[in-house]
Design a protein around this motif. Structure first.
Motif, PDB file in Angstrom:
ATOM      1  N   SER A  22      60.414 101.294  44.006  1.00  0.00           N
ATOM      2  CA  SER A  22      61.366 100.837  43.000  1.00  0.00           C
ATOM      3  C   SER A  22      61.333  99.320  42.933  1.00  0.00           C
ATOM      4  N   ILE A  23      61.574  98.801  41.745  1.00  0.00           N
ATOM      5  CA  ILE A  23      61.843  97.380  41.553  1.00  0.00           C
ATOM      6  C   ILE A  23      63.249  97.280  40.988  1.00  0.00           C
ATOM      7  N   VAL A  24      64.172  96.748  41.769  1.00  0.00           N
ATOM      8  CA  VAL A  24      65.555  96.602  41.324  1.00  0.00           C
ATOM      9  C   VAL A  24      65.806  95.115  41.091  1.00  0.00           C
ATOM     10  N   ASP A  25      65.773  94.726  39.840  1.00  0.00           N
ATOM     11  CA  ASP A  25      65.947  93.325  39.472  1.00  0.00           C
ATOM     12  C   ASP A  25      67.404  93.087  39.069  1.00  0.00           C
ATOM     13  N   HIS A  26      67.732  91.819  38.886  1.00  0.00           N
ATOM     14  CA  HIS A  26      69.027  91.441  38.319  1.00  0.00           C
ATOM     15  C   HIS A  26      68.706  90.852  36.950  1.00  0.00           C
ATOM     16  N   ALA A  27      68.698  91.733  35.939  1.00  0.00           N
ATOM     17  CA  ALA A  27      68.265  91.348  34.591  1.00  0.00           C
ATOM     18  C   ALA A  27      69.293  91.839  33.583  1.00  0.00           C
ATOM     19  N   PRO A  28      70.452  91.195  33.510  1.00  0.00           N
ATOM     20  CA  PRO A  28      71.543  91.695  32.671  1.00  0.00           C
ATOM     21  C   PRO A  28      71.217  91.723  31.185  1.00  0.00           C
ATOM     22  N   ASP A  29      70.190  90.989  30.752  1.00  0.00           N
ATOM     23  CA  ASP A  29      69.851  90.980  29.333  1.00  0.00           C
ATOM     24  C   ASP A  29      68.989  92.164  28.920  1.00  0.00           C
ATOM     25  N   ALA A  30      68.475  92.917  29.888  1.00  0.00           N
ATOM     26  CA  ALA A  30      67.567  94.013  29.546  1.00  0.00           C
ATOM     27  C   ALA A  30      68.339  95.261  29.114  1.00  0.00           C
ATOM     28  N   GLY A  31      69.183  95.793  29.984  1.00  0.00           N
ATOM     29  CA  GLY A  31      70.003  96.932  29.602  1.00  0.00           C
ATOM     30  C   GLY A  31      69.361  98.290  29.752  1.00  0.00           C
ATOM     31  N   TYR A  32      68.239  98.379  30.463  1.00  0.00           N
ATOM     32  CA  TYR A  32      67.603  99.679  30.632  1.00  0.00           C
ATOM     33  C   TYR A  32      66.715  99.685  31.867  1.00  0.00           C
ATOM     34  N   ALA A  33      66.347 100.892  32.273  1.00  0.00           N
ATOM     35  CA  ALA A  33      65.352 101.098  33.318  1.00  0.00           C
ATOM     36  C   ALA A  33      64.091 101.647  32.665  1.00  0.00           C
ATOM     37  N   LEU A  34      62.950 101.447  33.318  1.00  0.00           N
ATOM     38  CA  LEU A  34      61.675 101.915  32.771  1.00  0.00           C
ATOM     39  C   LEU A  34      60.826 102.517  33.874  1.00  0.00           C
ATOM     40  N   GLU A  35      60.101 103.564  33.506  1.00  0.00           N
ATOM     41  CA  GLU A  35      59.288 104.320  34.445  1.00  0.00           C
ATOM     42  C   GLU A  35      57.930 103.682  34.716  1.00  0.00           C
ATOM     43  N   THR A  36      57.876 102.371  34.920  1.00  0.00           N
ATOM     44  CA  THR A  36      56.610 101.728  35.226  1.00  0.00           C
ATOM     45  C   THR A  36      55.875 102.523  36.308  1.00  0.00           C
ATOM     46  N   GLN A  37      54.591 102.757  36.076  1.00  0.00           N
ATOM     47  CA  GLN A  37      53.865 103.753  36.869  1.00  0.00           C
ATOM     48  C   GLN A  37      53.857 103.413  38.357  1.00  0.00           C
ATOM     49  N   THR A  38      54.190 104.384  39.161  1.00  0.00           N
ATOM     50  CA  THR A  38      54.299 104.358  40.622  1.00  0.00           C
ATOM     51  C   THR A  38      55.540 103.619  41.110  1.00  0.00           C
ATOM     52  N   ARG A  39      56.161 102.804  40.291  1.00  0.00           N
ATOM     53  CA  ARG A  39      57.238 101.942  40.798  1.00  0.00           C
ATOM     54  C   ARG A  39      58.229 101.646  39.677  1.00  0.00           C
ATOM     55  N   PRO A  40      59.150 102.571  39.384  1.00  0.00           N
ATOM     56  CA  PRO A  40      60.092 102.342  38.288  1.00  0.00           C
ATOM     57  C   PRO A  40      60.861 101.027  38.434  1.00  0.00           C
ATOM     58  N   LEU A  41      61.199 100.494  37.291  1.00  0.00           N
ATOM     59  CA  LEU A  41      61.807  99.172  37.170  1.00  0.00           C
ATOM     60  C   LEU A  41      63.241  99.336  36.680  1.00  0.00           C
ATOM     61  N   TYR A  42      64.185  98.759  37.425  1.00  0.00           N
ATOM     62  CA  TYR A  42      65.611  98.867  37.096  1.00  0.00           C
ATOM     63  C   TYR A  42      66.173  97.463  36.868  1.00  0.00           C
ATOM     64  N   ASP A  43      66.997  97.325  35.835  1.00  0.00           N
ATOM     65  CA  ASP A  43      67.566  96.008  35.536  1.00  0.00           C
ATOM     66  C   ASP A  43      68.759  95.683  36.419  1.00  0.00           C
ATOM     67  N   SER A  44      69.234  96.689  37.182  1.00  0.00           N
ATOM     68  CA  SER A  44      70.338  96.521  38.133  1.00  0.00           C
ATOM     69  C   SER A  44      70.280  97.720  39.077  1.00  0.00           C
ATOM     70  N   ALA A  45      71.166  97.769  40.050  1.00  0.00           N
ATOM     71  CA  ALA A  45      71.154  98.887  40.992  1.00  0.00           C
ATOM     72  C   ALA A  45      71.326 100.199  40.231  1.00  0.00           C
ATOM     73  N   PRO A  46      70.399 101.146  40.388  1.00  0.00           N
ATOM     74  CA  PRO A  46      70.497 102.391  39.633  1.00  0.00           C
ATOM     75  C   PRO A  46      71.472 103.364  40.264  1.00  0.00           C
ATOM     76  N   ASP A  47      72.005 104.272  39.446  1.00  0.00           N
ATOM     77  CA  ASP A  47      72.708 105.409  40.013  1.00  0.00           C
ATOM     78  C   ASP A  47      71.685 106.505  40.304  1.00  0.00           C
ATOM     79  N   LEU A  48      72.129 107.579  40.938  1.00  0.00           N
ATOM     80  CA  LEU A  48      71.198 108.615  41.369  1.00  0.00           C
ATOM     81  C   LEU A  48      70.557 109.314  40.176  1.00  0.00           C
ATOM     82  N   ALA A  49      71.328 109.545  39.117  1.00  0.00           N
ATOM     83  CA  ALA A  49      70.772 110.217  37.944  1.00  0.00           C
ATOM     84  C   ALA A  49      69.635 109.409  37.337  1.00  0.00           C
TER      85      ALA A  49
END
Length: 484
Positions: A291-318
């Motif tokens: 996982s890549i958990v960034d602090h990117a408040p302007d993005a507003g989404y997570a993305l399934e970047t291959q092998t290592r999903p990208l999150y704009d903030s701490a994700p929930d389990l869902a």
């Protein structure tokens, strides 16, 4: 992809009028609207006419990047190894917003011009059909994201300590020259140099790092075929965690310290989530995860970047379950055309429902029923998910929720053993490749022995809220063909 904050949603879409279209065209049309000739500036996708290119197939990208976070300057050299599908007197690459200073084809200088997002290349010697050739592009500039038809941003999104790099659907061209349509998948090598103290995270497995003269260089490799929009080179101040699962998958988590406390309990569940999804969908398709958990408040989404999903903030389990499911549905098995986006988002959303059902939460049936109770005027029924009607609707509620409802309707129609057999056959048969809605419908009929035309027509291609009695009785049939 999944919104991480509501409101606003990941993709803010206007509700446009929809008109009935022939199911025969929707289920059967898998080819692009127009053939791709030599040097075609696009791959023929009607939603993104200039995405991708014609005349060649990229086999490998070797990207060497240097990013100065203070000035936001990117210097890059991209070496593409490709096979010509016909004799190429001219060809295009997708690239926007960056200045090209040198371009060679097989080591010889080539002429190039710019035409919007197209980098038009005229080689001194045309590669012959079937021949491998190598294109090297040197470029620099200040990369910026593109604004998609729904108003959201993707591509190279600057952050206060680096960049959040999320390319769906067309953002790869903001940071490297590419054949940007998901129909052209390739392997990747990344060499990324950043100021000392920052971390650069890409896809696949890490090959090492080296620090000198105030900068650190990170090397990454993804050997499995990958669509350009799934590539990342996210940069920031990250805490790194590395381990190997009992199945031998190499995990690399990079977390912004501002998100670490909230992210820790969710990321801890990643191995068990991958094991659970592997039981349902088939073996995990890659060597690496994380996982890549960034602090990117302007993005507003997570993305399934291959092998290592990208999150704009701490994700929930869902969200973790959703983006992890995409490693099967969207990454390993990729789109042939963007109108089939429900094959990505509907499947990943249904994975959330299944996880809830099997881990003490609401059942998938209960979730289905609560959605179906929404009135016909609700945005859920604004357009059919099997062909959303245009690029502005790719990431709207119907694609996600009604797409998942279509899968639940299929599950009810064929029963659990056949349903999960279909999912595993889909991921196994199309691994590292592509799929279409028509192919999935045919597979479902083959595995179940049932005629499913009415079900797919109702849930994927019929405008408005489906009638609860619209599906005809299902009966065995010898043929696996899906008729209009």
């Amino acid at each position: 992809m999944r919104p991480t904050r509501r409101p606003p949603a990941r993709r803010r879409t206007a509700v446009l009028a929809t008109v009935p279209v022939a199911v025969a065209a929707l289920l059967g049309a898998t080819a692009p609207a127009a053939p791709c000739g030599p040097g075609a500036p696009g791959a023929g996708d009607p939603y993104f006419p200039l995405s991708g290119n014609g005349g060649y197939d990229v086999r490998h990208y070797d990207l060497t990047l240097r990013y100065e976070s203070a000035s936001r300057r990117l210097d890059g050299t991209a070496v593409l190894t490709a096979r010509a599908t016909r004799r190429l007197t001219r060809f295009d690459l997708d690239l926007t917003g960056l200045k090209v200073t040198r371009l060679t084809v097989d080591g010889a200088a080539a002429r190039f011009t710019r035409d919007g997002q197209e980098l038009v290349v005229t080689p001194s010697r045309a590669p012959a059909r079937g021949r491998l050739f190598r294109v090297a592009v040197t470029y620099h500039g200040t990369p910026k994201p593109v604004t998609d038809p729904d108003g959201s941003a993707d591509g190279w999104i600057p952050t206060d300590d680096g960049a959040f790099v999320a390319g769906e659907p067309q953002g790869a061209m903001t940071w490297f020259p590419a054949d940007g349509h998901p129909r052209d998948k390739a392997s990747y090598d990344f060499t990324i140099t950043v100021p000392r103290g920052l971390t650069a995270v890409a896809n696949g497995v890490p090959l090492g790092r080296r620090t000198a003269h105030g900068h650190t260089t990170f090397r990454w490799r993804e050997t499995r075929p990958m669509a350009a929009y799934l590539a990342t080179a996210t940069i920031g101040d990250f805490q790194v965690e590395r381990y190997t699962t009992r199945d031998g998958v190499r995990v690399y988590n990079a977390v912004d310290p501002r998100e670490a406390r909230a992210a820790a309990p969710v990321l801890k569940k990643l191995p068990s989530v991958l094991e659970w999804e592997s039981r349902l969908f088939g073996p995990y398709p890659f060597r690496a995860a994380g996982s890549i958990v960034d602090h990117a408040p302007d993005a507003g989404y997570a993305l399934e970047t291959q092998t290592r999903p990208l999150y704009d903030s701490a994700p929930d389990l869902a969200t973790l379950v959703h983006e992890s499911a995409h490693q099967w549905f969207g990454d390993s098995v990729s789109l042939t055309a963007w109108k089939d986006i429900w094959l990505n988002e509907g499947f990943a959303t249904y994975a959330e429902w299944l996880y809830s059902e099997q881990h003490g939460g609401p059942s998938a049936q209960r979730t289905f029923d609560s959605l179906y109770a929404r009135p016909a005027s609700d945005a859920l029924w604004a357009y059919p998910p099997g062909d959303p009607g245009g690029p502005g609707h790719l990431f709207g509620t119907p694609v996600y929720a009604r797409g998942a409802m279509a899968l639940h309707a299929l599950r009810r129609a064929v029963g659990d053993p056949e349903f999960f057999r279909v999912l595993r056959a889909w991921t196994a048969g199309h691994r590292d490749g592509h799929g279409t809605t028509a192919q999935f419908a045919r597979l479902a009929e083959q595995k179940s022995g049932k005629q499913l035309n009415g079900l797919f027509r109702t849930w994927l291609f019929t405008p408005g809220k489906p009638d609860s009695t619209a599906n005809p009785p299902l009966s065995p049939r010898p043929s696996a063909r899906v008729d209009p």
